[in-house]
Design a protein around this motif. Structure first.
Motif, PDB file in Angstrom:
ATOM      1  N   ARG A   1      40.522  30.273  47.711  1.00 48.20           N
ATOM      2  CA  ARG A   1      41.838  30.662  47.193  1.00 48.20           C
ATOM      3  C   ARG A   1      41.768  31.344  45.834  1.00 48.20           C
ATOM      4  O   ARG A   1      42.448  32.343  45.597  1.00 48.20           O
ATOM      5  CB  ARG A   1      42.753  29.442  47.113  1.00 48.20           C
ATOM      6  CG  ARG A   1      44.183  29.808  46.714  1.00 48.20           C
ATOM      7  CD  ARG A   1      45.092  28.600  46.655  1.00 48.20           C
ATOM      8  NE  ARG A   1      46.439  29.041  46.296  1.00 48.20           N
ATOM      9  CZ  ARG A   1      47.482  29.031  47.094  1.00 48.20           C
ATOM     10  NH1 ARG A   1      47.367  28.564  48.322  1.00 48.20           N
ATOM     11  NH2 ARG A   1      48.665  29.448  46.683  1.00 48.20           N
ATOM     12  N   CYS A   2      40.934  30.817  44.916  1.00 50.83           N
ATOM     13  CA  CYS A   2      40.870  31.393  43.565  1.00 50.83           C
ATOM     14  C   CYS A   2      39.607  32.213  43.322  1.00 50.83           C
ATOM     15  O   CYS A   2      39.554  32.994  42.372  1.00 50.83           O
ATOM     16  CB  CYS A   2      40.999  30.305  42.507  1.00 50.83           C
ATOM     17  SG  CYS A   2      39.606  29.157  42.412  1.00 50.83           S
ATOM     18  N   GLY A   3      38.577  32.022  44.167  1.00 52.56           N
ATOM     19  CA  GLY A   3      37.350  32.810  44.031  1.00 52.56           C
ATOM     20  C   GLY A   3      36.396  32.316  42.976  1.00 52.56           C
ATOM     21  O   GLY A   3      35.342  32.912  42.756  1.00 52.56           O
ATOM     22  N   ARG A   4      36.750  31.198  42.299  1.00 57.47           N
ATOM     23  CA  ARG A   4      35.856  30.679  41.263  1.00 57.47           C
ATOM     24  C   ARG A   4      34.719  29.871  41.886  1.00 57.47           C
ATOM     25  O   ARG A   4      34.750  29.547  43.071  1.00 57.47           O
ATOM     26  CB  ARG A   4      36.654  29.828  40.275  1.00 57.47           C
ATOM     27  CG  ARG A   4      37.680  30.624  39.477  1.00 57.47           C
ATOM     28  CD  ARG A   4      38.290  29.792  38.361  1.00 57.47           C
ATOM     29  NE  ARG A   4      39.009  28.637  38.891  1.00 57.47           N
ATOM     30  CZ  ARG A   4      39.307  27.561  38.171  1.00 57.47           C
ATOM     31  NH1 ARG A   4      38.933  27.481  36.897  1.00 57.47           N
ATOM     32  NH2 ARG A   4      39.968  26.554  38.715  1.00 57.47           N
ATOM     33  N   CYS A   5      33.752  29.534  41.074  1.00 58.27           N
ATOM     34  CA  CYS A   5      32.486  28.953  41.515  1.00 58.27           C
ATOM     35  C   CYS A   5      32.393  27.477  41.144  1.00 58.27           C
ATOM     36  O   CYS A   5      32.628  27.114  39.987  1.00 58.27           O
ATOM     37  CB  CYS A   5      31.356  29.737  40.848  1.00 58.27           C
ATOM     38  SG  CYS A   5      29.853  29.742  41.768  1.00 58.27           S
ATOM     39  N   PHE A   6      32.053  26.626  42.123  1.00 60.34           N
ATOM     40  CA  PHE A   6      32.018  25.182  41.898  1.00 60.34           C
ATOM     41  C   PHE A   6      30.822  24.546  42.596  1.00 60.34           C
ATOM     42  O   PHE A   6      30.242  25.120  43.515  1.00 60.34           O
ATOM     43  CB  PHE A   6      33.299  24.524  42.425  1.00 60.34           C
ATOM     44  CG  PHE A   6      34.569  25.053  41.838  1.00 60.34           C
ATOM     45  CD1 PHE A   6      35.093  24.519  40.673  1.00 60.34           C
ATOM     46  CD2 PHE A   6      35.247  26.105  42.452  1.00 60.34           C
ATOM     47  CE1 PHE A   6      36.274  25.013  40.129  1.00 60.34           C
ATOM     48  CE2 PHE A   6      36.424  26.599  41.917  1.00 60.34           C
ATOM     49  CZ  PHE A   6      36.933  26.059  40.748  1.00 60.34           C
ATOM     50  N   CYS A   7      30.507  23.311  42.179  1.00 58.34           N
ATOM     51  CA  CYS A   7      29.520  22.520  42.906  1.00 58.34           C
ATOM     52  C   CYS A   7      30.200  21.911  44.130  1.00 58.34           C
ATOM     53  O   CYS A   7      31.429  21.976  44.268  1.00 58.34           O
ATOM     54  CB  CYS A   7      28.948  21.418  42.003  1.00 58.34           C
ATOM     55  SG  CYS A   7      30.143  20.134  41.550  1.00 58.34           S
ATOM     56  N   ASP A   8      29.415  21.314  45.005  1.00 55.24           N
ATOM     57  CA  ASP A   8      29.972  20.760  46.241  1.00 55.24           C
ATOM     58  C   ASP A   8      30.997  19.669  45.955  1.00 55.24           C
ATOM     59  O   ASP A   8      32.027  19.574  46.626  1.00 55.24           O
ATOM     60  CB  ASP A   8      28.839  20.203  47.112  1.00 55.24           C
ATOM     61  CG  ASP A   8      29.358  19.653  48.422  1.00 55.24           C
ATOM     62  OD1 ASP A   8      29.811  20.459  49.259  1.00 55.24           O
ATOM     63  OD2 ASP A   8      29.340  18.417  48.605  1.00 55.24           O
ATOM     64  N   LYS A   9      30.739  18.834  44.945  1.00 56.44           N
ATOM     65  CA  LYS A   9      31.652  17.742  44.617  1.00 56.44           C
ATOM     66  C   LYS A   9      33.024  18.256  44.196  1.00 56.44           C
ATOM     67  O   LYS A   9      34.055  17.668  44.532  1.00 56.44           O
ATOM     68  CB  LYS A   9      31.042  16.881  43.505  1.00 56.44           C
ATOM     69  CG  LYS A   9      31.879  15.662  43.141  1.00 56.44           C
ATOM     70  CD  LYS A   9      31.203  14.858  42.038  1.00 56.44           C
ATOM     71  CE  LYS A   9      32.055  13.648  41.642  1.00 56.44           C
ATOM     72  NZ  LYS A   9      31.422  12.867  40.549  1.00 56.44           N
ATOM     73  N   CYS A  10      33.054  19.344  43.451  1.00 53.23           N
ATOM     74  CA  CYS A  10      34.323  19.892  42.935  1.00 53.23           C
ATOM     75  C   CYS A  10      34.993  20.870  43.898  1.00 53.23           C
ATOM     76  O   CYS A  10      36.092  21.357  43.628  1.00 53.23           O
ATOM     77  CB  CYS A  10      34.082  20.578  41.591  1.00 53.23           C
ATOM     78  SG  CYS A  10      33.578  19.449  40.276  1.00 53.23           S
ATOM     79  N   CYS A  11      34.328  21.173  45.009  1.00 54.11           N
ATOM     80  CA  CYS A  11      34.902  22.136  45.962  1.00 54.11           C
ATOM     81  C   CYS A  11      34.545  21.699  47.382  1.00 54.11           C
ATOM     82  O   CYS A  11      33.978  22.468  48.165  1.00 54.11           O
ATOM     83  CB  CYS A  11      34.354  23.529  45.668  1.00 54.11           C
ATOM     84  SG  CYS A  11      35.261  24.879  46.460  1.00 54.11           S
ATOM     85  N   SER A  12      34.887  20.448  47.697  1.00 52.67           N
ATOM     86  CA  SER A  12      34.467  19.874  48.978  1.00 52.67           C
ATOM     87  C   SER A  12      35.548  19.895  50.052  1.00 52.67           C
ATOM     88  O   SER A  12      35.262  19.780  51.241  1.00 52.67           O
ATOM     89  CB  SER A  12      34.005  18.430  48.761  1.00 52.67           C
ATOM     90  OG  SER A  12      35.071  17.649  48.239  1.00 52.67           O
ATOM     91  N   LYS A  13      36.810  20.036  49.634  1.00 52.00           N
ATOM     92  CA  LYS A  13      37.906  19.931  50.602  1.00 52.00           C
ATOM     93  C   LYS A  13      38.090  21.219  51.398  1.00 52.00           C
ATOM     94  O   LYS A  13      38.055  22.312  50.846  1.00 52.00           O
ATOM     95  CB  LYS A  13      39.214  19.588  49.880  1.00 52.00           C
ATOM     96  CG  LYS A  13      39.220  18.201  49.274  1.00 52.00           C
ATOM     97  CD  LYS A  13      40.595  17.843  48.733  1.00 52.00           C
ATOM     98  CE  LYS A  13      40.611  16.420  48.190  1.00 52.00           C
ATOM     99  NZ  LYS A  13      41.956  16.044  47.681  1.00 52.00           N
ATOM    100  N   LYS A  14      38.290  21.040  52.696  1.00 52.49           N
ATOM    101  CA  LYS A  14      38.634  22.172  53.553  1.00 52.49           C
ATOM    102  C   LYS A  14      40.086  21.990  53.998  1.00 52.49           C
ATOM    103  O   LYS A  14      40.418  21.013  54.664  1.00 52.49           O
ATOM    104  CB  LYS A  14      37.684  22.261  54.747  1.00 52.49           C
ATOM    105  CG  LYS A  14      36.283  22.694  54.354  1.00 52.49           C
ATOM    106  CD  LYS A  14      35.438  23.057  55.564  1.00 52.49           C
ATOM    107  CE  LYS A  14      34.084  23.607  55.120  1.00 52.49           C
ATOM    108  NZ  LYS A  14      33.248  24.013  56.282  1.00 52.49           N
ATOM    109  N   VAL A  15      40.917  22.930  53.569  1.00 51.22           N
ATOM    110  CA  VAL A  15      42.365  22.825  53.761  1.00 51.22           C
ATOM    111  C   VAL A  15      42.881  24.116  54.396  1.00 51.22           C
ATOM    112  O   VAL A  15      42.393  25.206  54.064  1.00 51.22           O
ATOM    113  CB  VAL A  15      43.069  22.597  52.395  1.00 51.22           C
ATOM    114  CG1 VAL A  15      44.575  22.501  52.563  1.00 51.22           C
ATOM    115  CG2 VAL A  15      42.531  21.341  51.727  1.00 51.22           C
TER     116      VAL A  15
END
Length: 225
Positions: A64-78
């Motif tokens: 959605r925002c295109g920013r970069c995260f680790c798996d913990k901070c970007c784990s949800k699939k919605v």
């Protein structure tokens, strides 16, 4: 890329599969474009928790925002219906909350708008009014008004929208009772005023107006992108 009969096509982007209109000019006014991903070389660390990426700690982009995260901070699939994704996609915590709230609009309010409501409609400064059914078109691009006459308002040409309220609901809280629109008719640059007031079934009309208020928020957000 493959075409389907209803004027849409299935495309694969880096973010996932999307079902989009054949002609981009006919996109829903609520839809959002996919963001540009932050280049890998510009994000050595998670943009949320500052964890350093390495061979084990991999980076992921929020769809959605295109920013970069680790798996913990970007784990949800919605589900992300505003970008026409077929399946739920990976999103950061902040974006996933926004997308989850929008799911209510697509699951509930949108159905109300497509179903329509009955209103007393007044165009401009005319003293003449007409009882009409107002509903959102299936492609979400127009408001259709039908009575003895018929006309359409293109959502992208609405310049302002005001929900009118009264104080007759239980508990004394205000209830949506009408709507005032300013828009430019197709083929004209002159602003026209449209006033709609709830007709006989005020409960259905109020639900439709509340849904339209939520739609307006998404509409203005899409314009500001």
């Amino acid at each position: 890329m493959s075409s389907v009969p209803d004027g849409k096509k299935l495309i694969r982007s880096p973010s996932g599969l999307r079902m989009v209109p054949e002609n981009g000019a006919f996109s829903s006014p609520f839809s959002l474009d996919e963001p540009q991903w932050v280049p890998d070389k510009e994000c050595p660390r998670c943009m949320q928790c500052d964890t350093k990426f390495d061979f084990i700690k991999r980076k992921h982009h929020c769809r959605r925002c295109g920013r970069c995260f680790c798996d913990k901070c970007c784990s949800k699939k919605v589900p992300l219906q505003r970008m026409c994704f077929v399946d739920p996609v990976r999103q950061c915590a902040e974006c996933s909350l926004v997308s989850q709230k929008e799911m209510e609009f697509y699951d509930k309010q949108l159905k109300v708008l497509l179903g329509g409501g009955t209103f007393v409609v007044t165009l401009g400064t005319s003293e003449k009014s007409e009882t009409m059914t107002c509903r959102l078109s299936n492609n979400h691009r127009y408001l259709f008004l039908d009575g003895e006459s018929h006309f359409e308002v293109e959502l992208s040409r609405i310049s302002s929208m005001q929900i009118l309220t009264d104080g007759t609901s239980p508990g004394g809280e205000s209830r949506a009772s009408g709507m005032l629109l300013h828009y430019k008719p197709m083929g004209s640059q002159d602003v026209q005023q449209l006033r709609m007031e709830a007709a006989d079934d005020k409960k259905v009309a109020s639900l439709w107006l509340s849904a339209m208020h939520k739609a307006a928020k998404l509409l203005y957000e899409a314009r500001d992108q």
